[in-house]
Structure formats: structure tokens, C-alpha cells
Design a protein around this motif. Structure first.
Motif, PDB file in Angstrom:
ATOM      1  N   GLU A  78      -0.659 -13.389   4.510  1.00 12.95           N
ATOM      2  CA  GLU A  78      -1.441 -12.327   5.133  1.00 12.95           C
ATOM      3  C   GLU A  78      -1.278 -10.997   4.418  1.00 12.95           C
ATOM      4  O   GLU A  78      -2.011 -10.068   4.677  1.00 12.95           O
ATOM      5  CB  GLU A  78      -1.016 -12.163   6.606  1.00 12.95           C
ATOM      6  CG  GLU A  78      -1.387 -13.342   7.487  1.00 12.95           C
ATOM      7  CD  GLU A  78      -0.392 -14.477   7.433  1.00 12.95           C
ATOM      8  OE1 GLU A  78      -0.575 -15.451   8.157  1.00 12.95           O
ATOM      9  OE2 GLU A  78       0.566 -14.394   6.653  1.00 12.95           O
ATOM     10  N   GLY A  79      -0.302 -10.904   3.523  1.00  9.88           N
ATOM     11  CA  GLY A  79      -0.042  -9.625   2.881  1.00  9.88           C
ATOM     12  C   GLY A  79      -0.321  -9.601   1.410  1.00  9.88           C
ATOM     13  O   GLY A  79       0.190  -8.749   0.706  1.00  9.88           O
ATOM     14  N   ARG A  80      -1.163 -10.529   0.920  1.00  7.71           N
ATOM     15  CA  ARG A  80      -1.246 -10.653  -0.527  1.00  7.71           C
ATOM     16  C   ARG A  80      -2.504 -10.118  -1.168  1.00  7.71           C
ATOM     17  O   ARG A  80      -2.534  -9.997  -2.367  1.00  7.71           O
ATOM     18  CB  ARG A  80      -1.104 -12.120  -0.920  1.00  7.71           C
ATOM     19  CG  ARG A  80       0.321 -12.563  -1.056  1.00  7.71           C
ATOM     20  CD  ARG A  80       0.421 -13.687  -2.058  1.00  7.71           C
ATOM     21  NE  ARG A  80      -0.477 -14.747  -1.762  1.00  7.71           N
ATOM     22  CZ  ARG A  80      -0.143 -15.905  -1.236  1.00  7.71           C
ATOM     23  NH1 ARG A  80       1.098 -16.137  -0.927  1.00  7.71           N
ATOM     24  NH2 ARG A  80      -1.039 -16.829  -1.017  1.00  7.71           N
ATOM     25  N   SER A  81      -3.575  -9.833  -0.464  1.00  8.43           N
ATOM     26  CA  SER A  81      -4.830  -9.612  -1.178  1.00  8.43           C
ATOM     27  C   SER A  81      -5.582  -8.352  -0.773  1.00  8.43           C
ATOM     28  O   SER A  81      -6.689  -8.418  -0.277  1.00  8.43           O
ATOM     29  CB  SER A  81      -5.739 -10.834  -0.992  1.00  8.43           C
ATOM     30  OG  SER A  81      -5.111 -11.985  -1.450  1.00  8.43           O
ATOM     31  N   PRO A  82      -4.986  -7.146  -0.936  1.00 11.78           N
ATOM     32  CA  PRO A  82      -5.751  -5.949  -0.612  1.00 11.78           C
ATOM     33  C   PRO A  82      -6.559  -5.421  -1.775  1.00 11.78           C
ATOM     34  O   PRO A  82      -6.407  -5.868  -2.895  1.00 11.78           O
ATOM     35  CB  PRO A  82      -4.665  -4.961  -0.215  1.00 11.78           C
ATOM     36  CG  PRO A  82      -3.460  -5.410  -0.956  1.00 11.78           C
ATOM     37  CD  PRO A  82      -3.630  -6.875  -1.284  1.00 11.78           C
ATOM     38  N   LEU A  83      -7.401  -4.424  -1.537  1.00 13.40           N
ATOM     39  CA  LEU A  83      -8.299  -3.842  -2.557  1.00 13.40           C
ATOM     40  C   LEU A  83      -8.116  -2.347  -2.648  1.00 13.40           C
ATOM     41  O   LEU A  83      -7.743  -1.707  -1.698  1.00 13.40           O
ATOM     42  CB  LEU A  83      -9.762  -4.071  -2.140  1.00 13.40           C
ATOM     43  CG  LEU A  83     -10.581  -5.169  -2.790  1.00 13.40           C
ATOM     44  CD1 LEU A  83     -12.019  -4.898  -2.494  1.00 13.40           C
ATOM     45  CD2 LEU A  83     -10.362  -5.276  -4.228  1.00 13.40           C
ATOM     46  N   ASN A  86      -9.807  -6.558   2.021  1.00  3.93           N
ATOM     47  CA  ASN A  86      -9.956  -5.838   0.771  1.00  3.93           C
ATOM     48  C   ASN A  86     -10.233  -6.845  -0.322  1.00  3.93           C
ATOM     49  O   ASN A  86     -11.326  -6.984  -0.788  1.00  3.93           O
ATOM     50  CB  ASN A  86      -8.691  -5.042   0.412  1.00  3.93           C
ATOM     51  CG  ASN A  86      -8.641  -3.669   1.050  1.00  3.93           C
ATOM     52  OD1 ASN A  86      -9.064  -3.482   2.180  1.00  3.93           O
ATOM     53  ND2 ASN A  86      -8.116  -2.707   0.339  1.00  3.93           N
ATOM     54  N   GLY A  87      -9.191  -7.603  -0.685  1.00  4.76           N
ATOM     55  CA  GLY A  87      -9.298  -8.463  -1.855  1.00  4.76           C
ATOM     56  C   GLY A  87      -8.852  -7.674  -3.079  1.00  4.76           C
ATOM     57  O   GLY A  87      -8.512  -6.502  -3.006  1.00  4.76           O
ATOM     58  N   ARG A  88      -8.855  -8.312  -4.224  1.00  2.00           N
ATOM     59  CA  ARG A  88      -8.467  -7.618  -5.449  1.00  2.00           C
ATOM     60  C   ARG A  88      -9.656  -7.415  -6.371  1.00  2.00           C
ATOM     61  O   ARG A  88      -9.511  -6.858  -7.447  1.00  2.00           O
ATOM     62  CB  ARG A  88      -7.378  -8.405  -6.188  1.00  2.00           C
ATOM     63  CG  ARG A  88      -6.026  -8.324  -5.535  1.00  2.00           C
ATOM     64  CD  ARG A  88      -4.931  -8.782  -6.476  1.00  2.00           C
ATOM     65  NE  ARG A  88      -5.067 -10.171  -6.855  1.00  2.00           N
ATOM     66  CZ  ARG A  88      -4.672 -11.193  -6.115  1.00  2.00           C
ATOM     67  NH1 ARG A  88      -4.141 -10.980  -4.928  1.00  2.00           N
ATOM     68  NH2 ARG A  88      -4.804 -12.420  -6.535  1.00  2.00           N
ATOM     69  N   SER A  89     -10.813  -7.879  -5.965  1.00  9.98           N
ATOM     70  CA  SER A  89     -11.965  -7.784  -6.841  1.00  9.98           C
ATOM     71  C   SER A  89     -13.216  -7.693  -5.975  1.00  9.98           C
ATOM     72  O   SER A  89     -13.151  -7.253  -4.837  1.00  9.98           O
ATOM     73  CB  SER A  89     -12.001  -9.003  -7.772  1.00  9.98           C
ATOM     74  OG  SER A  89     -12.922  -8.828  -8.812  1.00  9.98           O
ATOM     75  N   LEU A  90     -14.342  -8.137  -6.518  1.00  9.92           N
ATOM     76  CA  LEU A  90     -15.606  -8.055  -5.788  1.00  9.92           C
ATOM     77  C   LEU A  90     -15.878  -9.273  -4.913  1.00  9.92           C
ATOM     78  O   LEU A  90     -16.844  -9.276  -4.156  1.00  9.92           O
ATOM     79  CB  LEU A  90     -16.768  -7.921  -6.788  1.00  9.92           C
ATOM     80  CG  LEU A  90     -17.064  -6.547  -7.351  1.00  9.92           C
ATOM     81  CD1 LEU A  90     -18.227  -6.635  -8.327  1.00  9.92           C
ATOM     82  CD2 LEU A  90     -17.379  -5.555  -6.256  1.00  9.92           C
ATOM     83  N   GLY A 148      -6.489 -11.004  10.132  1.00 10.35           N
ATOM     84  CA  GLY A 148      -6.692  -9.780   9.380  1.00 10.35           C
ATOM     85  C   GLY A 148      -5.530  -9.489   8.458  1.00 10.35           C
ATOM     86  O   GLY A 148      -4.464 -10.131   8.523  1.00 10.35           O
ATOM     87  N   LYS A 149      -5.729  -8.541   7.588  1.00 11.69           N
ATOM     88  CA  LYS A 149      -4.679  -8.141   6.653  1.00 11.69           C
ATOM     89  C   LYS A 149      -3.461  -7.633   7.416  1.00 11.69           C
ATOM     90  O   LYS A 149      -3.547  -6.709   8.215  1.00 11.69           O
ATOM     91  CB  LYS A 149      -5.227  -7.040   5.727  1.00 11.69           C
ATOM     92  CG  LYS A 149      -4.229  -6.483   4.757  1.00 11.69           C
ATOM     93  CD  LYS A 149      -3.878  -7.496   3.697  1.00 11.69           C
ATOM     94  CE  LYS A 149      -2.887  -6.896   2.708  1.00 11.69           C
ATOM     95  NZ  LYS A 149      -2.417  -7.904   1.765  1.00 11.69           N
ATOM     96  N   ASN A 150      -2.329  -8.280   7.205  1.00 15.66           N
ATOM     97  CA  ASN A 150      -1.087  -7.915   7.884  1.00 15.66           C
ATOM     98  C   ASN A 150      -1.227  -7.887   9.399  1.00 15.66           C
ATOM     99  O   ASN A 150      -0.564  -7.119  10.088  1.00 15.66           O
ATOM    100  CB  ASN A 150      -0.571  -6.554   7.394  1.00 15.66           C
ATOM    101  CG  ASN A 150      -0.096  -6.581   5.964  1.00 15.66           C
ATOM    102  OD1 ASN A 150       0.256  -7.643   5.444  1.00 15.66           O
ATOM    103  ND2 ASN A 150      -0.111  -5.442   5.307  1.00 15.66           N
ATOM    104  N   GLY A 151      -2.127  -8.704   9.938  1.00 12.80           N
ATOM    105  CA  GLY A 151      -2.273  -8.797  11.381  1.00 12.80           C
ATOM    106  C   GLY A 151      -3.121  -7.714  12.013  1.00 12.80           C
ATOM    107  O   GLY A 151      -3.149  -7.582  13.242  1.00 12.80           O
TER     108      GLY A 151
END
Length: 474
Positions: A39-44, A97-101, A198-201
Motif C-alpha cells: 500500500e505504500g509503494r506507488s505514489p506520484l 498517484n503511481g510513478r508514471s502516467l 487507498g494509498k497508505n489506507g
């Protein structure tokens, strides 16, 4: 030169669209998570926030100052907007988020499909992404939450909030912006991309406090290696959460390529709500000739198109590919090179200077729509992200894929599956970076691949998902 500048997006992106008037609660669900969890790996990343607000119109801080979307909440007393009929279906799409598009492109495609399938609907995105918003349908609005900067290097994935805030406070802000909006918007359906909590809950309060909203989880199909995916995604706690709160799980892939049940430890009670939709892709132009006519490209030109998705951290790959292209430039007429909106500014300028030495090479931030450019090409080079692979399948392109993830295996697994079905070729990232690959590129140009498709892969996932959601909220 046979190309139309107006169809090459120079990326003058819209600014963020924050939601004023939302308070911050004293608690956060981020404490449930530890560093390194799925859950904590893929922000943008995000660049900049809105620094001013029109306080003259709403000086009293009333509900009228909270910028409600048409058809819900409290409208200004002298509103210039017309509210749609109360019967209009309201649908929210969340992507962290993600790290890309990738997440943004997929949700933009899904949003358009929902608008097409349910013409009277109101579709809104909720995201921490900071680029790619011009890819959204014109009638799809957006709630922009603060973003992370994300870096993928040999030491692992690093994430840092753009705002100079403690991570716990930053997390609370994101949680409360999402929760406040959904509480006021009251969507009939909430389509969640990838992270069920969701991201980080950050979606947990929203999911728990919106019992009348149908929740649908959307998964790209291949999530990662079995060991890490079973541990981080299909663990008992998260499985119980999905079973308790989600009406359906849409899996955006064709079962001929990959079935989650065959690779991961998934209980039957959860797989019972799986719906395999096929790949999510944009509508595809039928022929190369039509694509070239639309883009005003010479019908007989030999054209290479290259895109590495969002572009973050791709300068070494670009340098290697450009060196090899320069050695075979007599074998093609034009090269259209899409840097990606997340390629760092200094790297973008260095590469632009290098490309400018070749008059028939076109360097730009974005090729829009990429699927049309891929269809028009004689040879496409890309990374192994979900959207690139999906568009290759949809267009039947002659493609060379370079999986470029440093710490995860999803791209490599997915691209290998498709290569085994004779859909595309793969090149190893280490080989690209360390060797002269001009002979490989020349072979790909001279010997298009594949010649025949041995299987027909479903690429109508956006439409299928929209149909399922329409039936669910009818």
C-alpha cells in the motif's frame, strides 16, 4: 515534414484543482501501514499548489465557498451553474498517484467509457497525480489531492511529499480531502484503481462511511511476483476488507494472457466477484493508412515511434537508444520521440539538444493519442507498462518492449507472457544500457513482428467495465 504540431502535446498542463474548505481530522489511518508494504509503494509527483483563493466572493467561509460540483452539495446563492437532474448517476474514480502516467491514462479511458455508456452521468476523478490531466475527457472533472515525488532507483522506491509537511499530517490532508468530497458528492459508484484501501489506507474512512455507494476495485491483471503479491495484497486482512466492502473486482486483462487465480493464493469467496473485462484501451483506428491520414504523415514514410511512458528516470535508456538509432538512420525516414511529462527538466533539455542534430527526429513531451501514433508507425519502442502493452495488442504494432522497473517484476512478467504469445519482442534493460543494439533495431524494422496473431486478445475492457458499472447502479 508531414507532421502536425497541433497533435503533439507540448504539455502546458492545467494547474492543480484543490478542494477548499476541507478540514483536517486529528487521526490518520496511515498508522496501520509500515514502510515497504504494497500500500505504500506507488505514489506520484506533483509540482506546485494553488496559492490563492477568491475570498471576496465567499468571505464568510460558508458552504457556498466550497466549490461544489453541479448536481450535489450546496450551490452558491446566485449560482451561474445549472444543476443536472437529480436522477443523473454520479461516479467517482480514485487513483492514488503511481510513478508514471499509467494510472491516469487508464482512468481517463475508463472515464470516457463511462460517459459514453451513461450519457447523463457525472464522472469525477480523485487523484494525487500531477501530470496528464489534459488526457481526461472534457466533461470529466477532477479533485486534485496533494502529491508525492517518487523515485525508482537501485536502492528501492523512494517517496517524498511535495509539501514540506510531516508525512502523518500530509496523510491526514489527503484522507480528509477525499472523505469530505465523497461525503458531499454521494456517488452511486466509486471505482478504485489498484489500492482497495487507498494509498497508505487513505480511502478507509471514505469506504467505511459511504455504505450506499457501490465500490468497484479495478486491477490491471498482473500485480507482481506470487510471493510479494500474496504477502502484500492477498493477505487475510486485505481480502476480508475487499469482501466486506466491494461489490465487484474488475480485472483489466484477457484470461488467455493471465488469470490471477492461477498465480496467486486467492480464496474462492473473493474470486467469485472477479470480472475479467479485457484490456482497457482507447478506440483504435482501423488501418495504418487512416492513422497516418489523421496525423498528416507521409503514407510511404518509414516511421519509428518511441515512448517510455511518463519518462521519470529514463535518460540512460534514451541515450542508449539514440546512439543506436543514429547508426541506422538510413533505414528510416522519421522518428517521433515522446519524452513523457515526468522526465526531469534538465534531462529533457540535454536530450532535446541531442535530438535537434537530426532534422527528421521530433522530440516532444507527449504524443496524443499514443495509440494513433503507434498504429501509424512501422516500428514502436516502449517500456513494459500496462497501457503501452495494451495499445500494442489493440493496434497490432511491430513492437520492441524494454521492461524498465528496477525493484518490481510486473512489467517483465507481463511482457514475457505476451512475447510467448508471439505478440511482441522483448529486450533486456541491461542489454540496452550496456551494448550496441543497432543491429536489433535494424532487424525489427526489416522483419516486422508479429506476422500473424495466434490468438485474439480482448481489448474492449473500458467499454465492458462501463457496462458492468451501469448494470450495478441501475
Amino acid at each position: 515534414m508531414g507532421w502536425r504540431k497541433s497533435l503533439i502535446n507540448t504539455w502546458e498542463g492545467r494547474g492543480p484543482i484543490p478542494l477548499p474548505g476541507c478540514g483536517v481530522s486529528p487521526t490518520s489511518f496511515s498508522a496501520l501501514y509500515t514502510n515497504g508494504s504494497a500500500e505504500g509503494r506507488s505514489p506520484l509527483p506533483c509540482y506546485g499548489i494553488l496559492t490563492s483563493f477568491n475570498t471576496e466572493m465567499y468571505a464568510d467561509g460558508s458552504a457556498e465557498g466550497r466549490s461544489p460540483l453541479p448536481g450535489f452539495g450546496v450551490s452558491p446563492k446566485n449560482s451561474l451553474f445549472f444543476s443536472p437532474p437529480q436522477a443523473a448517476k454520479r461516479i467517482a474514480l480514485y487513483w492514488h498517484n503511481g510513478r508514471s502516467l499509467g494510472h491516469t491514462v487508464r482512468c481517463a479511458t475508463l472515464g470516457q467509457a463511462l460517459l459514453n455508456q451513461i450519457p447523463a452521468s457525472i464522472v469525477v476523478g480523485i487523484t494525487g497525480a500531477s501530470k496528464g490531466f489534459e488526457l481526461l475527457p472534457p466533461t470529466m472533472d477532477l479533485i486534485k489531492i496533494p502529491s508525492y515525488l517518487t523515485y525508482d532507483d537501485n536502492e528501492g522506491v523512494r517517496t517524498t511529499p511535495v509539501l514540506a509537511l510531516a508525512k502523518e499530517q500530509f496523510q491526514r490532508i489527503r484522507e480528509n480531502l477525499i472523505s469530505t468530497f465523497v461525503q458531499d458528492f454521494q456517488p452511486h459508484a466509486l471505482l478504485v484503481d489498484f489500492h482497495p484501501e487507498g494509498k497508505n489506507g487513505e480511502l478507509i474512512p471514505t469506504v467505511l462511511n459511504s455504505p450506499k455507494t457501490h465500490k468497484i476495485l479495478g486491477l490491471r491483471g498482473i500485480l507482481g511476483s506470487p510471493t510479494e503479491t500474496n504477502r502484500d495484497f492477498f493477505n487475510p486482512r486485505l481480502v476480508a476488507f475487499m469482501q466486506a466492502h466491494f461489490s465487484a473486482i474488475h480485472i483489466y486483462i484477457d484470461q488467455q494472457v493471465y488469470r490471477l487465480e492461477d498465480y496467486y493464493a486467492i480464496p474462492d469467496s473473493l474470486s467469485a466477484i472477479f470480472k475479467y473485462t479485457g484490456y482497457v484501451t482507447c478506440p483504435t483506428i482501423s488501418t495504418k493508412e487512416e492513422a497516418r491520414a489523421l496525423l498528416e504523415l507521409a503514407p510511404d514514410a518509414r516511421i519509428i515511434v518511441i515512448s517510455f511512458g511518463g519518462g521519470q528516470g529514463t535518460e540512460p535508456i534514451w541515450q542508449a537508444i539514440l546512439r543506436s538509432l543514429s547508426k541506422i538512420q538510413k533505414q528510416f525516414d522519421y522518428a517521433y520521440l515522446s519524452a513523457g511529462p515526468y522526465l526531469e527538466a534538465d534531462a529533457y533539455e540535454r536530450l532535446r539538444t541531442q535530438v535537434s542534430q537530426h532534422p527528421n527526429w521530433i522530440w516532444t513531451r507527449l504524443l496524443n493519442s499514443l495509440s494513433t501514433w503507434i498504429k501509424a508507425s512501422d516500428f514502436f519502442i516502449g517500456s513494459g507498462g500496462y497501457n503501452s502493452l495494451a495499445e500494442i495488442i489493440a493496434t497490432g504494432a511491430n513492437a520492441l518492449i524494454i521492461p524498465r522497473q528496477l525493484n518490481e517484476h510486473e512489467q517483465e512478467i507481463h511482457a514475457t507472457k505476451l512475447a510467448n504469445l508471439n505478440i511482441l519482442r522483448i529486450a533486456n534493460l541491461t542489454t540496452i544500457l550496456s551494448k550496441d543494439v543497432s543491429s536489433i533495431l535494424e532487424m525489427c524494422l526489416k522483419e516486422p513482428y508479429p506476422q500473424d496473431h495466434t490468438v485474439t486478445i480482448a481489448t474492449n475492457g473500458a467499454q465492458h467495465s462501463a457496462q458492468l458499472i451501469e448494470a450495478l447502479i441501475a
